[in-house]
Design a protein around this motif. Structure first.
Motif, PDB file in Angstrom:
ATOM      1  N   VAL A 159      -8.474 -29.018   0.776  1.00  0.00           N
ATOM      2  CA  VAL A 159      -8.096 -30.418   1.193  1.00  0.00           C
ATOM      3  C   VAL A 159      -7.311 -30.238   2.706  1.00  0.00           C
ATOM      4  O   VAL A 159      -6.182 -29.872   2.503  1.00  0.00           O
ATOM      5  CB  VAL A 159      -7.309 -31.306   0.324  1.00  0.00           C
ATOM      6  CG1 VAL A 159      -7.176 -32.598   0.786  1.00  0.00           C
ATOM      7  CG2 VAL A 159      -8.051 -31.342  -1.062  1.00  0.00           C
ATOM      8  N   VAL A 160      -8.031 -30.325   3.728  1.00  0.00           N
ATOM      9  CA  VAL A 160      -7.383 -29.947   5.047  1.00  0.00           C
ATOM     10  C   VAL A 160      -7.473 -31.198   5.949  1.00  0.00           C
ATOM     11  O   VAL A 160      -8.442 -31.999   5.911  1.00  0.00           O
ATOM     12  CB  VAL A 160      -8.030 -28.975   5.647  1.00  0.00           C
ATOM     13  CG1 VAL A 160      -7.576 -27.520   4.948  1.00  0.00           C
ATOM     14  CG2 VAL A 160      -9.501 -28.909   5.713  1.00  0.00           C
ATOM     15  N   PRO A 161      -6.321 -31.728   6.995  1.00  0.00           N
ATOM     16  CA  PRO A 161      -6.716 -32.663   7.799  1.00  0.00           C
ATOM     17  C   PRO A 161      -7.224 -32.090   8.834  1.00  0.00           C
ATOM     18  O   PRO A 161      -7.320 -31.124   9.294  1.00  0.00           O
ATOM     19  CB  PRO A 161      -5.192 -32.725   8.189  1.00  0.00           C
ATOM     20  CG  PRO A 161      -4.438 -31.328   7.964  1.00  0.00           C
ATOM     21  CD  PRO A 161      -5.077 -31.013   7.069  1.00  0.00           C
ATOM     22  N   VAL A 162      -8.324 -33.093   9.302  1.00  0.00           N
ATOM     23  CA  VAL A 162      -9.315 -32.531  10.608  1.00  0.00           C
ATOM     24  C   VAL A 162      -9.209 -33.821  11.373  1.00  0.00           C
ATOM     25  O   VAL A 162      -8.942 -34.915  11.411  1.00  0.00           O
ATOM     26  CB  VAL A 162     -10.595 -32.479   9.799  1.00  0.00           C
ATOM     27  CG1 VAL A 162     -10.675 -31.256   8.822  1.00  0.00           C
ATOM     28  CG2 VAL A 162     -11.231 -33.535   9.185  1.00  0.00           C
ATOM     29  N   ARG A 163      -9.902 -33.558  12.649  1.00  0.00           N
ATOM     30  CA  ARG A 163     -10.415 -34.338  13.617  1.00  0.00           C
ATOM     31  C   ARG A 163     -11.752 -34.051  13.822  1.00  0.00           C
ATOM     32  O   ARG A 163     -12.396 -33.119  14.050  1.00  0.00           O
ATOM     33  CB  ARG A 163      -9.620 -34.164  14.945  1.00  0.00           C
ATOM     34  CG  ARG A 163      -9.932 -34.950  15.982  1.00  0.00           C
ATOM     35  CD  ARG A 163      -9.551 -34.797  17.380  1.00  0.00           C
ATOM     36  NE  ARG A 163      -8.078 -34.944  17.314  1.00  0.00           N
ATOM     37  CZ  ARG A 163      -6.893 -34.245  17.645  1.00  0.00           C
ATOM     38  NH1 ARG A 163      -7.473 -32.981  18.152  1.00  0.00           N
ATOM     39  NH2 ARG A 163      -5.799 -34.337  17.518  1.00  0.00           N
ATOM     40  N   VAL A 164     -12.667 -35.171  13.806  1.00  0.00           N
ATOM     41  CA  VAL A 164     -14.239 -35.293  14.505  1.00  0.00           C
ATOM     42  C   VAL A 164     -14.278 -34.729  15.639  1.00  0.00           C
ATOM     43  O   VAL A 164     -13.928 -35.485  16.605  1.00  0.00           O
ATOM     44  CB  VAL A 164     -14.838 -36.290  14.002  1.00  0.00           C
ATOM     45  CG1 VAL A 164     -16.295 -36.481  14.129  1.00  0.00           C
ATOM     46  CG2 VAL A 164     -14.531 -36.849  12.389  1.00  0.00           C
ATOM     47  N   SER A 165     -14.699 -33.281  15.707  1.00  0.00           N
ATOM     48  CA  SER A 165     -14.876 -32.958  17.235  1.00  0.00           C
ATOM     49  C   SER A 165     -16.396 -33.158  17.716  1.00  0.00           C
ATOM     50  O   SER A 165     -16.430 -33.141  19.035  1.00  0.00           O
ATOM     51  CB  SER A 165     -14.220 -31.415  17.333  1.00  0.00           C
ATOM     52  OG  SER A 165     -15.019 -30.678  16.507  1.00  0.00           O
ATOM     53  N   GLU A 166     -17.406 -33.207  16.888  1.00  0.00           N
ATOM     54  CA  GLU A 166     -18.601 -32.980  16.836  1.00  0.00           C
ATOM     55  C   GLU A 166     -19.281 -34.073  16.112  1.00  0.00           C
ATOM     56  O   GLU A 166     -19.055 -33.968  14.638  1.00  0.00           O
ATOM     57  CB  GLU A 166     -19.484 -31.878  17.200  1.00  0.00           C
ATOM     58  CG  GLU A 166     -18.828 -30.905  18.224  1.00  0.00           C
ATOM     59  CD  GLU A 166     -19.562 -29.575  18.102  1.00  0.00           C
ATOM     60  OE1 GLU A 166     -20.917 -29.512  17.531  1.00  0.00           O
ATOM     61  OE2 GLU A 166     -18.927 -28.528  18.224  1.00  0.00           O
ATOM     62  N   PHE A 167     -20.063 -34.932  16.433  1.00  0.00           N
ATOM     63  CA  PHE A 167     -20.926 -35.887  15.692  1.00  0.00           C
ATOM     64  C   PHE A 167     -22.256 -36.312  16.240  1.00  0.00           C
ATOM     65  O   PHE A 167     -22.564 -36.637  17.297  1.00  0.00           O
ATOM     66  CB  PHE A 167     -20.191 -37.118  15.341  1.00  0.00           C
ATOM     67  CG  PHE A 167     -20.536 -38.159  14.443  1.00  0.00           C
ATOM     68  CD1 PHE A 167     -20.978 -37.831  13.180  1.00  0.00           C
ATOM     69  CD2 PHE A 167     -21.059 -39.286  14.817  1.00  0.00           C
ATOM     70  CE1 PHE A 167     -21.320 -38.814  12.421  1.00  0.00           C
ATOM     71  CE2 PHE A 167     -21.381 -40.504  13.953  1.00  0.00           C
ATOM     72  CZ  PHE A 167     -21.569 -40.172  12.895  1.00  0.00           C
TER      73      PHE A 167
END
Length: 219
Positions: free
Chosen positions: A143-151
């Motif tokens: 379980v890790v915090p992320v930022r959407v960088s590609e979509f």
């Protein structure tokens, strides 16, 4: 018929927290777990080069920047088999699920209106709205915090009203480390737990003998 003692298949997905990480705003389960999960790292190091005439010891400045990439399939077929129980799918196809994912990369209309109002009032410094904290969940041990960088979205089938019925969503997720968030943030504690779990797994790996590498010893 599934066996009563067969293991329950866990779903991967995303959990959207409030910006300060104090509560869960939304949870998104992938309809089908992707067959592959690509992980890449960018090492955060300094020193080790010989530009000054003598190589310096190589030092790790902080955690490596980790990135996940995955393709998720979204299909309305299962819901359309029981249309009476899935009125939203009948009316909109999978558009609601796609819109929910899109909300991860767009500020809300209320936030945009607020920014416009502040600008019209002549405020000199306007802070962009803080995005919610997103967690990538791939089992309880990851379980890790992320930022959407590609979509990106490829819509592959449509109903008579041109609502999408099947799509492939490609996601690139950059893990947010304690360096990014600061240790006081909720996301940082989740990252540290993730890193500690990786260290615990590494400790369980079998240690190769030097003879396997063709060496009798080093000292």
């Amino acid at each position: 018929m599934s066996l009563a003692n067969s293991p329950k298949l866990l779903k991967g997905g995303l959990v959207v927290l409030t910006p300060n990480g104090s509560g869960v705003s939304r949870s998104i389960a992938l309809q089908y777990n992707p067959d592959t999960l690509t992980r890449s790292y960018q090492v955060q190091g300094s020193g080790g080069d010989a530009s000054s005439g003598r190589a310096q010891p190589y030092r790790l400045k902080g955690p490596a920047i980790e990135t996940f990439r995955l393709d998720a399939e979204i299909d309305a077929t299962d819901h359309l088999e029981t249309p009476e129980a899935h009125a939203s799918t009948v009316a909109h196809g999978i558009a609601p699920q796609l819109a929910l994912l899109e909300s991860l990369i767009n500020p809300s209309v209320d936030q945009l209106v607020s920014l416009a109002a502040q600008s019209a009032q002549g405020m000199l410094e306007i802070l962009p709205p803080e995005a919610p904290l997103v967690l990538f969940v791939w089992s309880k041990s990851r379980v890790v915090p992320v930022r959407v960088s590609e979509f990106s979205i490829i819509e592959q089938a449509f109903d008579p009203g041109l609502n999408p019925l099947r799509a492939k969503v490609s996601l690139g997720l950059r893990v947010l480390s304690s360096d990014d968030l600061g240790f006081a943030q909720k996301g940082a504690s989740l990252f540290i737990s993730h890193l500690r779990g990786r260290e615990a797994l590494a400790a369980q790996a079998t240690n190769a003998s030097l003879s396997t590498l063709g060496l009798n010893g080093l000292f």
